[in-house]
Scaffold this motif. Sequence first.
Motif, PDB file in Angstrom:
ATOM      1  N   VAL A 244     -67.595  31.620  46.439  1.00  0.00           N
ATOM      2  CA  VAL A 244     -68.794  30.947  46.821  1.00  0.00           C
ATOM      3  C   VAL A 244     -68.686  29.262  46.733  1.00  0.00           C
ATOM      4  CG1 VAL A 244     -71.185  30.649  46.429  1.00  0.00           C
ATOM      5  CG2 VAL A 244     -70.150  32.960  46.200  1.00  0.00           C
ATOM      6  N   ALA A 245     -67.909  28.767  45.770  1.00  0.00           N
ATOM      7  CA  ALA A 245     -68.093  27.159  45.669  1.00  0.00           C
ATOM      8  C   ALA A 245     -67.300  26.916  46.803  1.00  0.00           C
ATOM      9  CB  ALA A 245     -67.237  26.945  44.498  1.00  0.00           C
ATOM     10  N   GLY A 246     -66.254  27.304  47.197  1.00  0.00           N
ATOM     11  CA  GLY A 246     -65.476  26.915  48.395  1.00  0.00           C
ATOM     12  C   GLY A 246     -66.001  27.131  49.709  1.00  0.00           C
ATOM     13  N   ALA A 247     -66.938  27.985  49.696  1.00  0.00           N
ATOM     14  CA  ALA A 247     -67.810  28.114  50.903  1.00  0.00           C
ATOM     15  C   ALA A 247     -68.981  27.304  51.004  1.00  0.00           C
ATOM     16  CB  ALA A 247     -68.263  29.760  50.977  1.00  0.00           C
ATOM     17  N   ILE A 248     -69.497  26.786  49.857  1.00  0.00           N
ATOM     18  CA  ILE A 248     -70.691  25.798  49.929  1.00  0.00           C
ATOM     19  C   ILE A 248     -70.627  24.360  49.564  1.00  0.00           C
ATOM     20  CG2 ILE A 248     -72.301  27.917  49.557  1.00  0.00           C
ATOM     21  CD1 ILE A 248     -72.536  26.941  46.889  1.00  0.00           C
ATOM     22  N   VAL A 249     -69.375  24.060  49.070  1.00  0.00           N
ATOM     23  CA  VAL A 249     -69.165  22.577  48.807  1.00  0.00           C
ATOM     24  C   VAL A 249     -68.500  21.905  49.877  1.00  0.00           C
ATOM     25  CG1 VAL A 249     -67.881  20.955  47.458  1.00  0.00           C
ATOM     26  CG2 VAL A 249     -69.078  23.043  46.256  1.00  0.00           C
ATOM     27  N   PRO A 250     -69.013  20.962  50.646  1.00  0.00           N
ATOM     28  CA  PRO A 250     -68.476  20.500  51.744  1.00  0.00           C
ATOM     29  C   PRO A 250     -67.059  20.033  51.813  1.00  0.00           C
ATOM     30  CG  PRO A 250     -70.501  19.367  51.187  1.00  0.00           C
ATOM     31  CD  PRO A 250     -70.152  20.366  49.998  1.00  0.00           C
TER      32      PRO A 250
END
Length: 439
Positions: A244-250
């Motif tokens: 999820v972090a990879g998907a939402i942090v630009p």
Amino acid sequence: MANNHEDSLVVRPTQTLKGTATVPGDKSLSHRAVMFGALAHGDSHVRGWLAAGDTEASLRCVQTLGVHIERHSESELTIHGRGELRPAAGPLDFVNAGTGIRLMAGIMAGQPFGSILDGSEQLRRRPMKRIIAPLRLMGAAIEGDNDRAPLTVTPAQLQGIRYELPMASAQVKSAVLLAGLFADGETVVVQPGPARDHTERMLSAAGVDVVTEGNVITLRPGNTLKPMDFSVPGDFSSAAFLLVAGAIVPDSDLTLTGINLNETRTGLLDVLLEMGADIKVTDKGLEAGEPAGDIRVRYGALKGVEVGGETVVRMIDEFPVLMVAALRAEGRTVVRDAQELRVKETDRLAVMTAELRKMGAEITETEDGFIIDGPQSLEGGRVDGHDDHRIAMSLSIAGLVADEQTIVDDARCAGDSFPGFAETVARLGGQLAAQGQLA
Ligand code: S3P
């Protein structure tokens, strides 16, 4: 209660996450490895074992039951099983581990000696009737304190039963199957949906006659357990935070290697893909009888999604972090049929809603899920992990995309399933550290 600063994580807005990481071994498999290794005749060798709060509790309980476990390193064990357990001098303490106490209750119900299974105040609040009821149907003499831990077990001869699970719980299914190892006749469990099947896979690898046809699992006792030799793949439920972090942090681009891809666990992958996430999975074959592989995730626009029905059990531990993804997605996310979240380490629907609201989020909590209209910006602020590992880690991931600093109190519990969580995220570029350690 006064806050110990070492228990808090400080998280700051993060530009991007990049790199390759692995995550610690699967928690479900690690609990089962020490338990089934203890029951086996001979030496089981396990690499990649998860040395974390929950699983260490199971390991200590198994040792208390007279099983010698040799530690070559934190994560490499030899379990010297003798095919029998010995009475423990005192209560078995499972601390916060629901999987530990519920699976071991099934095993202890079939022993020729009594036992007491207990844990932390948090564990004592969790429902145990779900295992007490079927174990009693099998003839077990098991008493709870108002259907809660501590559980007192006295020796009794068990009989196999046919049991229709009232909820799709792998812990309940496993408790019944494990008691079935010590019962007269066959034990049949009918599950309403595809709950994780690690018990069936690992018992079968150990030579137990356990067969799954659709949602019906049949175990015939009689075969002694053979020792096992395997490496535990990385825990998908830990990888979920990084996914999820990879998907939402630009601009992020993360590769997670050696992750357990058992289909009964990867509901979040399907949901993120449906949300439009840029995710590629590379299968790498079987590890410990479980499919394993690498997952690459890149930042990209997400859209809202509806989740319900059979997908829920395939991602039951991932809803706290899905809430964070939903806040960043365009449009409405609706989750239904997830009432089991209310009886995890905390009531995860209520706690996540309350804590994310402190960061400025607008969330509608429903009886069995939530509704989120996104995208929403998050303010940062001070939130509480409630001694629930998945809450603490989900709030930390929310902090990476907040506008201001976030402090997550009571976050030491991340180590119940993901020791090194903060260090792993920081190594990938996340602005996150124990309080007092962030420059
Ligand atoms: C687990 C089963 C799930 C899950 C837990 C681990 C297991 O619980 O939430 O983290 O290892 O069997 P339920 O069986 O109660 O759904």
